[in-house]
Structure formats: C-alpha cells, structure tokens
Design a protein around this motif. Structure first.
Motif, PDB file in Angstrom:
ATOM      1  N   GLY A 109       1.156  -1.068   0.441  1.00 38.56           N
ATOM      2  CA  GLY A 109       0.112  -0.277   0.354  1.00 38.56           C
ATOM      3  C   GLY A 109       1.005   1.428  -0.013  1.00 38.56           C
ATOM      4  O   GLY A 109       1.989   1.236   0.295  1.00 38.56           O
ATOM      5  N   LEU A 110       0.168   2.213  -0.459  1.00 37.05           N
ATOM      6  CA  LEU A 110       0.805   3.978  -0.273  1.00 37.05           C
ATOM      7  C   LEU A 110       0.773   4.486   0.606  1.00 37.05           C
ATOM      8  O   LEU A 110       0.972   5.514   1.067  1.00 37.05           O
ATOM      9  CB  LEU A 110       0.771   4.399  -1.855  1.00 37.05           C
ATOM     10  CG  LEU A 110       1.340   3.637  -2.792  1.00 37.05           C
ATOM     11  CD1 LEU A 110       0.179   4.323  -4.211  1.00 37.05           C
ATOM     12  CD2 LEU A 110       2.477   3.975  -3.284  1.00 37.05           C
ATOM     13  N   GLY A 111      -0.779   4.136   1.142  1.00 31.25           N
ATOM     14  CA  GLY A 111      -1.260   5.196   2.688  1.00 31.25           C
ATOM     15  C   GLY A 111      -0.109   5.825   3.719  1.00 31.25           C
ATOM     16  O   GLY A 111      -0.222   7.345   3.481  1.00 31.25           O
ATOM     17  N   GLU A 112       0.143   4.683   3.470  1.00 31.63           N
ATOM     18  CA  GLU A 112       1.260   5.642   4.834  1.00 31.63           C
ATOM     19  C   GLU A 112       2.509   6.278   4.774  1.00 31.63           C
ATOM     20  O   GLU A 112       2.755   7.453   4.967  1.00 31.63           O
ATOM     21  CB  GLU A 112       1.455   3.903   5.911  1.00 31.63           C
ATOM     22  CG  GLU A 112       2.835   3.991   6.876  1.00 31.63           C
ATOM     23  CD  GLU A 112       3.103   3.299   7.876  1.00 31.63           C
ATOM     24  OE1 GLU A 112       3.928   3.374   8.534  1.00 31.63           O
ATOM     25  OE2 GLU A 112       2.776   2.205   7.399  1.00 31.63           O
ATOM     26  N   VAL A 113       3.340   6.028   3.444  1.00 27.43           N
ATOM     27  CA  VAL A 113       4.174   6.283   2.621  1.00 27.43           C
ATOM     28  C   VAL A 113       3.703   8.060   2.521  1.00 27.43           C
ATOM     29  O   VAL A 113       3.995   9.274   2.524  1.00 27.43           O
ATOM     30  CB  VAL A 113       5.050   6.181   2.074  1.00 27.43           C
ATOM     31  CG1 VAL A 113       4.124   5.989   0.263  1.00 27.43           C
ATOM     32  CG2 VAL A 113       6.417   7.567   1.408  1.00 27.43           C
ATOM     33  N   MET A 114       2.702   8.179   1.458  1.00 27.01           N
ATOM     34  CA  MET A 114       2.356   9.183   1.018  1.00 27.01           C
ATOM     35  C   MET A 114       1.304  10.054   2.768  1.00 27.01           C
ATOM     36  O   MET A 114       1.407  11.138   2.724  1.00 27.01           O
ATOM     37  CB  MET A 114       0.549   8.857   0.907  1.00 27.01           C
ATOM     38  CG  MET A 114       0.958   8.114  -0.273  1.00 27.01           C
ATOM     39  SD  MET A 114       0.568   8.716  -2.135  1.00 27.01           S
ATOM     40  CE  MET A 114      -1.164   9.266  -2.332  1.00 27.01           C
ATOM     41  N   GLU A 115       1.069   9.523   3.343  1.00 24.59           N
ATOM     42  CA  GLU A 115       0.229  10.280   4.409  1.00 24.59           C
ATOM     43  C   GLU A 115       2.124  11.151   5.417  1.00 24.59           C
ATOM     44  O   GLU A 115       1.623  12.476   5.156  1.00 24.59           O
ATOM     45  CB  GLU A 115      -0.162   9.870   5.432  1.00 24.59           C
ATOM     46  CG  GLU A 115      -1.586   9.537   5.035  1.00 24.59           C
ATOM     47  CD  GLU A 115      -2.339  10.265   4.821  1.00 24.59           C
ATOM     48  OE1 GLU A 115      -2.352  11.642   5.631  1.00 24.59           O
ATOM     49  OE2 GLU A 115      -3.187   9.938   3.822  1.00 24.59           O
ATOM     50  N   GLY A 116       2.737  10.338   5.711  1.00 26.14           N
ATOM     51  CA  GLY A 116       4.659  11.142   6.030  1.00 26.14           C
ATOM     52  C   GLY A 116       5.062  11.923   5.310  1.00 26.14           C
ATOM     53  O   GLY A 116       4.998  12.478   5.346  1.00 26.14           O
ATOM     54  N   LEU A 117       4.513  11.941   3.674  1.00 27.43           N
ATOM     55  CA  LEU A 117       4.591  12.806   2.675  1.00 27.43           C
ATOM     56  C   LEU A 117       3.549  14.439   2.757  1.00 27.43           C
ATOM     57  O   LEU A 117       4.446  15.416   2.787  1.00 27.43           O
ATOM     58  CB  LEU A 117       4.996  12.548   1.326  1.00 27.43           C
ATOM     59  CG  LEU A 117       6.241  11.581   0.132  1.00 27.43           C
ATOM     60  CD1 LEU A 117       6.286  11.647  -0.449  1.00 27.43           C
ATOM     61  CD2 LEU A 117       7.164  12.278   1.096  1.00 27.43           C
ATOM     62  N   TYR A 118       2.484  13.813   3.090  1.00 31.34           N
ATOM     63  CA  TYR A 118       1.766  15.077   3.225  1.00 31.34           C
ATOM     64  C   TYR A 118       2.480  15.852   4.390  1.00 31.34           C
ATOM     65  O   TYR A 118       1.860  17.150   4.757  1.00 31.34           O
ATOM     66  CB  TYR A 118       0.429  14.654   3.400  1.00 31.34           C
ATOM     67  CG  TYR A 118      -0.217  14.313   2.518  1.00 31.34           C
ATOM     68  CD1 TYR A 118      -0.037  15.419   0.570  1.00 31.34           C
ATOM     69  CD2 TYR A 118      -1.422  13.276   1.774  1.00 31.34           C
ATOM     70  CE1 TYR A 118      -1.204  14.849  -0.302  1.00 31.34           C
ATOM     71  CE2 TYR A 118      -1.958  12.904   0.410  1.00 31.34           C
ATOM     72  CZ  TYR A 118      -1.205  13.912  -0.619  1.00 31.34           C
ATOM     73  OH  TYR A 118      -1.617  13.370  -1.472  1.00 31.34           O
ATOM     74  N   ASP A 119       2.489  15.151   5.836  1.00 30.12           N
ATOM     75  CA  ASP A 119       2.691  15.553   6.662  1.00 30.12           C
ATOM     76  C   ASP A 119       4.413  16.347   6.440  1.00 30.12           C
ATOM     77  O   ASP A 119       4.066  17.712   7.037  1.00 30.12           O
ATOM     78  CB  ASP A 119       3.471  14.704   7.665  1.00 30.12           C
ATOM     79  CG  ASP A 119       2.396  14.163   8.369  1.00 30.12           C
ATOM     80  OD1 ASP A 119       1.304  14.500   8.592  1.00 30.12           O
ATOM     81  OD2 ASP A 119       2.003  12.661   9.056  1.00 30.12           O
TER      82      ASP A 119
END
Ligand code: ADP
Ligand code: ADP
Length: 225
Positions: A109-119
């Motif tokens: 999944g991409l969810g975790e890494v994407m949320e990290g980048l949005y942070d």
C-alpha cells in the motif's frame, strides 16, 4: 562501497558522445553537487545513473553492484530516485494522483508513505485534490520532489531543483533537499547556480565536456570563486 559510482563512463545520445571518461562517487549521507557550464553533461550523468541512457563503456555501480544497462523501472526498485527538471508533473492530474504515479512500482500500500509526505510537505496536503497545473512553479517542484520520494529511495538524483524559481522559493526547495538528506538519503544534484548548489552540499564536482575537471569539498570550491 559507495552508494553510487560512475567509473570511467563514456556515453551520450545516439552517435553524439557527451560523457568522456566520467568518474564520480556519492557516499552514503552525502549531498554532492554537479556544477559546470551549460552542455557539460551534468543532466546526462543523472540520466545515465538512472538507466535512461546506457553507458557506452565504463561502469555505473549502486552499492558496488554494476547497474549500467538496467532500465529506469528496475533502477527505481533498487532504491534510486530521480527528480527531473521542472514541468515534469502531470498538469491534468491532481496532486494525489501525481503522487500515486510515483508509487506504481511499489509493492504493497501507499497510504502510510503518502501520509508521511503530506505531513512533511504541508503545501501538498492543502492541495491534495487540486490539478497540478493550478500549482505555482515552486509547488510543482515540491510535487515532483515528493513524487520521487514515494518509493523511499536511498539515493536521489535531482536535476536543477531551483530552475525557474524565485530565490525565496528556491531556498525553500533547498531546505527540503537538506531535510530529505538528513533522513538518510544520499543526494546527487545538478545545479546551475554553483554558489547556491555548493552552499547546501558536502562536496562538488566541476564537469566540463563530459569529464570531471575538479572535485573537492563544497567549502573549498566556494573559496576558489
Ligand atoms: P548540462 O546538463 O551540463 O547542461 P546536458 O547533459 O543536458 O548538459 O547536455 C550535454 C550535451 O548533450 C549538450 O550538448 C546537449 O545538447 C546534448 N544533448 C542533451 N540531450 C540530448 C539528446 N536527447 N540528444 C542529443 N544530444 C543531447
Ligand atoms: P532535458 O534536460 O530534459 O534534456 P532539454 O531542454 O535539454 O531538457 O531538452 C529538451 C528535449 O530535447 C529533451 O527531450 C532532449 O532529449 C532533447 N534534446 C536536447 N538537446 C538535444 C540535442 N542537442 N539534440 C537532440 N535532442 C536534444
């Protein structure tokens, strides 16, 4: 072994030779800046390291392993990212969709890494559903940068991060470059503005006619100006 190494590489486009016995190394933890006149072959070094161009001779090594001739999609999976010059995001796609494109080679999944980048990049968080073409030049550059980080590379190649940006915006992008480096990503960067590029780098290589002319600590190269 170096994170990334070019050893005596000749290369170029079709019949046109650009790189001529080019050798350079990027160690873990470093930011290294490639400077030199227009047409010196700086972008060609990055394209060769990323598998967009096959070296004619010599070697490209990632952590000691020969990767010259590997295709970009394989290079990306090994852990090398590439941020091309500006205007390489998809204007008709949203920020979120552009980021997902950066992760197509990821398993899982991409969810975790994407949320990290949005942070990390608040500007992108606020614009998740905006079409990339509505972003400012600086915001598009941050998006291109973040898109390369979706694969969590440990070596990142960046082509002229400040191209076309106002000085303040360029400084913000360089601050992002340093922040990413501090998270254990070695960075090989091409920068037109030598003073600016070296001021955020550990070492520099001066390229001319496809060959390294000088290599030194960034501070030493700056003092020679
Ligand atoms: P730099 O990044 O140092 O300005 P480049 O690596 O972009 O230099 O280009 C080096 C040389 O290669 C230039 O003479 C340029 O015109 C040439 N070149 C770049 N891209 C191509 C291409 N696709 N086909 C042929 N020649 C190219
Ligand atoms: P880039 O940094 O992507 O190479 P350029 O502005 O140098 O951007 O080149 C734009 C396009 O023209 C690229 O697709 C490149 O492959 C091509 N190109 C650049 N220089 C040459 C050249 N001397 N001969 C043929 N094609 C070139």
């Amino acid at each position: 072994d170096a994170a990334l190494e070019l050893v005596d590489v000749d290369g170029g486009y079709g019949e046109t030779q650009v790189l001529d016995g080019c050798s350079l190394r990027l160690e873990d933890g470093e930011i290294v800046c490639l400077i030199g006149p227009n047409g010196a072959g700086k972008s060609t070094v990055l394209k060769t390291a990323f598998g967009m161009l096959d070296p004619w001779s010599g070697q490209v090594r990632y952590r000691g392993r020969e990767i010259g001739g590997a295709a970009p999609e394989d290079v990306v999976r090994m852990g090398i990212g590439y941020v091309p010059q500006t205007e390489n995001v998809f204007g008709s796609l949203t920020v979120e969709e552009n980021l997902r494109m950066g992760g197509v080679a990821r398993s899982g999944g991409l969810g975790e890494v994407m949320e990290g980048l949005y942070d990390r990049f608040e500007v992108l968080d606020e614009k998740r559903d905006a079409k990339a073409r509505t972003l400012s030049g600086g915001q598009r550059q941050v998006l291109a940068f973040a898109r390369a980080l979706v694969m969590e590379p440990d070596v990142l190649l960046i082509d002229e991060p400040s191209a076309g940006l106002a000085p303040n915006t360029a400084d913000e992008v360089f601050a992002d470059v340093r922040a990413v480096n501090e998270m254990d990503t070695a960075i090989l960067m091409v920068e037109q503005n030598a003073r600016k590029g070296l001021s955020v780098s550990d070492r520099g290589y001066v390229l001319d006619q496809g060959t390294v002319r000088f290599a030194d600590d960034a501070g030493a190269l700056l003092d020679d100006d």
